[in-house]
Design a protein around this motif. Structure first.
Motif, PDB file in Angstrom:
ATOM      1  N   SER A  24     -75.758  96.585 -16.443  1.00  0.00           N
ATOM      2  CA  SER A  24     -75.713  97.352 -15.180  1.00  0.00           C
ATOM      3  C   SER A  24     -76.271  97.188 -13.949  1.00  0.00           C
ATOM      4  CB  SER A  24     -75.309  98.798 -14.981  1.00  0.00           C
ATOM      5  OG  SER A  24     -74.819  99.412 -15.961  1.00  0.00           O
ATOM      6  N   ASP A  27     -75.929  93.389 -13.212  1.00  0.00           N
ATOM      7  CA  ASP A  27     -74.965  93.361 -12.407  1.00  0.00           C
ATOM      8  C   ASP A  27     -74.975  94.028 -10.657  1.00  0.00           C
ATOM      9  OD1 ASP A  27     -71.584  93.874 -12.777  1.00  0.00           O
ATOM     10  OD2 ASP A  27     -72.415  95.180 -10.542  1.00  0.00           O
ATOM     11  N   ILE A  31     -73.663  90.263  -8.762  1.00  0.00           N
ATOM     12  CA  ILE A  31     -72.523  90.607  -8.041  1.00  0.00           C
ATOM     13  C   ILE A  31     -72.288  92.115  -7.608  1.00  0.00           C
ATOM     14  CG2 ILE A  31     -72.304  88.572  -9.799  1.00  0.00           C
ATOM     15  CD1 ILE A  31     -70.600  90.674 -10.811  1.00  0.00           C
ATOM     16  N   MET A  32     -72.894  92.972  -7.429  1.00  0.00           N
ATOM     17  CA  MET A  32     -72.178  94.576  -7.152  1.00  0.00           C
ATOM     18  C   MET A  32     -72.611  94.318  -5.263  1.00  0.00           C
ATOM     19  SD  MET A  32     -74.080  97.970  -6.577  1.00  0.00           S
ATOM     20  CE  MET A  32     -74.792  97.367  -5.739  1.00  0.00           C
ATOM     21  N   PRO A  33     -71.490  94.459  -4.500  1.00  0.00           N
ATOM     22  CA  PRO A  33     -71.011  94.570  -3.193  1.00  0.00           C
ATOM     23  C   PRO A  33     -72.288  95.539  -3.137  1.00  0.00           C
ATOM     24  CG  PRO A  33     -68.879  95.493  -4.016  1.00  0.00           C
ATOM     25  CD  PRO A  33     -70.162  95.056  -5.477  1.00  0.00           C
ATOM     26  N   SER A  34     -72.795  95.342  -2.003  1.00  0.00           N
ATOM     27  CA  SER A  34     -74.080  95.430  -1.013  1.00  0.00           C
ATOM     28  C   SER A  34     -73.399  97.333  -1.185  1.00  0.00           C
ATOM     29  CB  SER A  34     -73.696  95.395   0.125  1.00  0.00           C
ATOM     30  OG  SER A  34     -72.986  95.737   1.618  1.00  0.00           O
ATOM     31  N   GLY A  35     -71.788  97.441  -0.795  1.00  0.00           N
ATOM     32  CA  GLY A  35     -71.445  99.181  -0.434  1.00  0.00           C
ATOM     33  C   GLY A  35     -71.180  99.956  -2.013  1.00  0.00           C
ATOM     34  N   GLY A  36     -71.589  99.260  -2.883  1.00  0.00           N
ATOM     35  CA  GLY A  36     -72.319 100.057  -4.102  1.00  0.00           C
ATOM     36  C   GLY A  36     -73.219 100.289  -4.407  1.00  0.00           C
ATOM     37  N   ALA A  39     -74.278 104.953  -4.487  1.00  0.00           N
ATOM     38  CA  ALA A  39     -73.565 105.467  -5.709  1.00  0.00           C
ATOM     39  C   ALA A  39     -73.808 104.465  -7.286  1.00  0.00           C
ATOM     40  CB  ALA A  39     -72.169 105.103  -5.841  1.00  0.00           C
ATOM     41  N   ARG A  40     -74.656 103.388  -7.217  1.00  0.00           N
ATOM     42  CA  ARG A  40     -74.811 103.067  -8.366  1.00  0.00           C
ATOM     43  C   ARG A  40     -76.387 103.180  -8.424  1.00  0.00           C
ATOM     44  NH1 ARG A  40     -73.839  97.735 -10.537  1.00  0.00           N
ATOM     45  NH2 ARG A  40     -71.946  98.637 -10.754  1.00  0.00           N
ATOM     46  N   ALA A  42     -77.842 105.954  -8.393  1.00  0.00           N
ATOM     47  CA  ALA A  42     -77.897 107.606  -8.611  1.00  0.00           C
ATOM     48  C   ALA A  42     -77.191 107.205  -9.800  1.00  0.00           C
ATOM     49  CB  ALA A  42     -76.814 108.207  -8.079  1.00  0.00           C
ATOM     50  N   ALA A  43     -76.258 106.404 -10.022  1.00  0.00           N
ATOM     51  CA  ALA A  43     -76.042 106.476 -11.777  1.00  0.00           C
ATOM     52  C   ALA A  43     -76.854 106.016 -12.857  1.00  0.00           C
ATOM     53  CB  ALA A  43     -74.889 105.874 -12.001  1.00  0.00           C
ATOM     54  N   MET A  44     -78.007 104.408 -12.383  1.00  0.00           N
ATOM     55  CA  MET A  44     -78.766 104.300 -13.229  1.00  0.00           C
ATOM     56  C   MET A  44     -79.718 105.193 -13.011  1.00  0.00           C
ATOM     57  SD  MET A  44     -78.306 100.166 -12.572  1.00  0.00           S
ATOM     58  CE  MET A  44     -79.529  99.717 -13.202  1.00  0.00           C
ATOM     59  N   GLU A  46     -79.586 108.473 -13.828  1.00  0.00           N
ATOM     60  CA  GLU A  46     -79.141 108.868 -14.004  1.00  0.00           C
ATOM     61  C   GLU A  46     -79.148 108.362 -15.175  1.00  0.00           C
ATOM     62  OE1 GLU A  46     -76.924 112.960 -13.281  1.00  0.00           O
ATOM     63  OE2 GLU A  46     -78.284 112.879 -14.825  1.00  0.00           O
ATOM     64  N   LEU A  47     -78.992 107.471 -16.092  1.00  0.00           N
ATOM     65  CA  LEU A  47     -78.853 106.883 -17.597  1.00  0.00           C
ATOM     66  C   LEU A  47     -80.343 106.682 -18.377  1.00  0.00           C
ATOM     67  CD1 LEU A  47     -78.113 105.526 -19.574  1.00  0.00           C
ATOM     68  CD2 LEU A  47     -77.587 103.270 -18.174  1.00  0.00           C
TER      69      LEU A  47
END
Lengths: 493, 493
Positions: A24, A27, A31-36, A39-40, A42-44, A46-47
């Motif tokens: 992640s 990513d 390659i992740m688009p800026s708008g992600g 949320a990414r 926050a997810a990372m 959490e992990l």
């Protein structure tokens, strides 16, 4: 199930989550688009919390106590030693402290990106003071547990086993000959004209060239990829190593050698012992040893004229540039070994690079040991920069002490890894030459013997041995800067 | 913190892990090198277990009980309803049962990939029997809790609220006119020659064309990407939607319309209510509604001659093929609406597709309700195939009942979503036409009014409403197959 087995099982469980974090994270950077991003993030986070909770689970203490009483063979003992050290490093700091440092680091780093372009030292120190204070406390806590000086405790996060006592010795030696060697090299090169690339070199063609170079370096494409990112790095996991580069279409020099460098990191990862996967012992030894592999590829192999001859062949016909002599081996060799005294570490050449590192080492060591304060740093920087490279950074924070990201989030102790890596690499090469005719192997185009040596002596050992053990087994002695000096001398003088 | 707030907080925590699962899963299918499969599989299985554990945490029961007593507004009540349904679906099956079904499904699916190419029904049924038995048990357990027939309980996993009673009615209606309509369309098209693409259409050019089409469809590239995979899909998360396609360089027709289809899925995801992100109510309503959006894009918009006119313009000059008339709007329209009775569902055209679905629906319904056995399936398949499409599959399992992946892992109840989606899409379009001159909007090149309508009536509603509520609010009535019939009639007769 024995306590040791429980610990290994738990370690593999954590490793599964770390695998997902690594992918992640790759990513996100490539390659992740800026708008992600939000949320990414926050997810990372959490992990990350979940991984930290697993790493500090209360029952681990009991398992470590029991495992110490169990009858373990040599490999198992090494696995236990590494797991225990990792556990101690994870548990020694209170959770609230980790969070406070992480917050202070994020705040400082975020503001630094703008402050640096503004040369805003006052703004920077307002945030940085907190990062330094917390890092000093961290160093103090770690030092008490480890029985070392505060700075050495930080150093051990990146290069376990290294002390500033040994570093002082090594770096004092380097300082005694490096400034002179730099001056001599520059003087010598002044009479050797070089043709720099000045055309247009499409990213697509650079990428294709990069992949050819990776093939020559036997990168395993069934266990890895090449992609792009703003800051090149090597990420992913050993079964799926992701390296990145950056393409500047006004030249082709950096992307290609960047790929060689990252391929060194990647092959180390791809060569780690699979049987130990999921335990700390199956991971790379240290940042210094990791850097030794990337620099072995980039400096020991990549700048060897017999390697550059392959580069020249691979480049031929790929770019629409008919500049006479540009792609000749001799010229490419010069392009790749030009020495220049300059301000920025990440742009520095092989010869001046150690000066940048030693300067940082001396400052961060004294800062962590409480001998100097944040406010002292710019003046010390200027003084050392004048001494080692003859450049003044007075009032020039942007190109001085504010240029690196490392200190902004409190990664004190990391810088020495770069030069330790360069020195390990030179020492490995000298040892390799005892049994391998490196230039003949390079000329043959099948570099396998070189990689087999590295695999046998470094990659396949993971963290089963300490850095000093790996060095001694491979070269017959612990770190000896004479090999590095000899390497630089023969290349630059 | 109220019990409702605790549930929402917990749901967002789980969603963070699901985010990472979605990205890793996309990575696995689209860019991961083959050698990464084993370790990735282990990591994803670990995460899967963790997510399941979080979804079935014991304290959730108490929170759901308390939340039911709390004073919630309409939105909160809908959020609670959806969270509760998701929780019940996650907890109703014992963990060992889930594992057993997952194992049987993996085993059957894995062997099927080879058995299908070998037309090996005996080999297949040996594994499949176990999958069916476990699926029947699952259907039974779910039916008891939900108070439905076994098959309806499975159906509700994909299209909550739908019953086989209503499906029987709708599909009986479709069966009464579809076979005739197919025959008439084929007869009509026999006298209308079509020029099929026969050249070489480089993937790179198809990709560039695909991105142009995505722009026309207002895909938000700051919140998504286009990549490649063997089986095209739409994955990722609403803030970062990843669609994939597959390029066949001997034609350009499929990749482009595949992109239109996946862009429909993607825009639904990108349009989901951000304020509800991390709760089930912020997710897509159902598989059927999801398919209604992809099919709205692919069939209602994508095959409209006024849309195909844009396609023709975008294609012009992109490929090195000078075949007279191939790229004309009228010819492309014919290419995209050719009707053919054939064996394979995934290659079927818009008109014959429902026949493939109804056949599967009737068989899986009776299988789950215990009215037929696995051994009955080939004969029933042949019989229905002869009845609906006039084709025999006697002894031809490969192109008959062994062609799809869905049944191999026990995803019974999924198939109707495809045709429900097609029917919802036709009904949405008929409603849209009451206020929007669709052809004028298409001609203008700015399709915003169409997307605004879909956003207002479908996307932004997430799962706050049931499918029937969404349909009624948007079109004034629940599912009515007359719109679908009318749509097909005007396009094909």
């Amino acid at each position: 199930m024995s306590a040791f087995e429980k610990l290994v099982k738990h370690s593999k469980k954590v490793a599964n989550f770390e695998h997902l974090y690594a992918i992640s994270s790759w990513d996100q950077s490539s390659i992740m688009p800026s708008g992600g991003a939000e949320a990414r993030g926050a997810a990372m986070a959490e992990l990350s919390v979940h991984i930290h909770q697993m790493r500090t689970q209360p029952q681990l203490e009991e398992w470590f106590e029991s495992a110490a009483q169990e009858n373990l063979d040599q490999t198992q003992s090494a696995i236990l030693r590494e797991m225990k050290q990792q556990w101690q490093q994870a548990t020694v700091l209170p959770d609230e402290f980790v969070e406070a440092k992480s917050l202070a680091g994020s705040k400082c780093e975020h503001a630094w990106r703008e402050q640096r372009t503004q040369n805003d030292w006052q703004g920077f120190i307002a945030n940085w003071q907190e990062v330094v204070t917390l890092s000093q406390q961290e160093a103090q806590i770690r030092a008490e547990v480890a029985g070392t000086t505060p700075y050495d405790a930080m150093l051990n996060l990146y290069e376990p086993g290294t002390t500033s006592e040994s570093l002082d010795k090594v770096f004092t030696d380097v300082k005694s000959w490096l400034p002179d060697m730099i001056d001599q090299a520059i003087e010598k090169q002044a009479s050797e004209p070089v043709i720099e690339p000045k055309g247009h070199y499409p990213a697509q063609a650079q990428k294709a060239l990069g992949k050819e170079v990776m093939k020559l370096l036997q990168f395993d494409f069934s266990h890895g990829r090449l992609d792009e990112s703003v800051h090149p790095f090597c990420g992913g996991v050993p079964t799926d190593v992701r390296i990145t580069t950056r393409y500047d279409e006004s030249e082709f020099v950096q992307s290609i050698m960047g790929i060689v460098h990252e391929t060194g990191h990647a092959r180390y990862e791809q060569g780690l012992p699979r049987a130990l996967a999921g335990t700390r012992a199956g991971e790379a030894r240290s940042m210094g040893v990791h850097e030794s592999q990337s620099l072995f590829f980039e400096m020991q192999l990549g700048r060897n004229p017999h390697f550059i001859a392959h580069l020249a062949k691979l480049i031929k016909g790929r770019f629409d540039d008919s500049t006479e002599g540009l792609f000749d081996v001799a010229n490419l060799q010069k392009v790749y070994t030009r020495v220049k005294k300059d301000f920025i570490r990440i742009d520095a050449d092989e010869l001046t690079y150690p000066a940048h590192v030693i300067l940082r080492y001396e400052i961060e060591r004294d800062l962590m040991n409480g001998k100097i304060t944040c406010a002292d740093v710019p003046e010390l920087w200027d003084e050392k920069m004048q001494g080692y490279l003859g450049l003044s950074t007075k009032g020039n924070y942007r190109q001085g002490c504010m240029q690196d990201i490392h200190w902004t989030d409190g990664s004190f102790g990391y810088f020495p890894s770069y030069t330790l890596g360069a020195m390990y690499a030179a020492q490995f090469m000298a040892a390799m030459r005892k049994t391998i005719d490196v230039e003949s192997v390079l000329d043959s185009g099948d570099l396998s013997p070189i990689f087999t040596w590295l695999n046998d002596h470094v990659w396949s050992k993971g963290s089963l041995y300490t850095t000093n053990e790996i060095l001694t087994q491979a070269t017959g002695e612990v770190l000896n800067p004479a090999f590095f000096k000899q390497h630089l001398k023969s290349r630059y003088l």
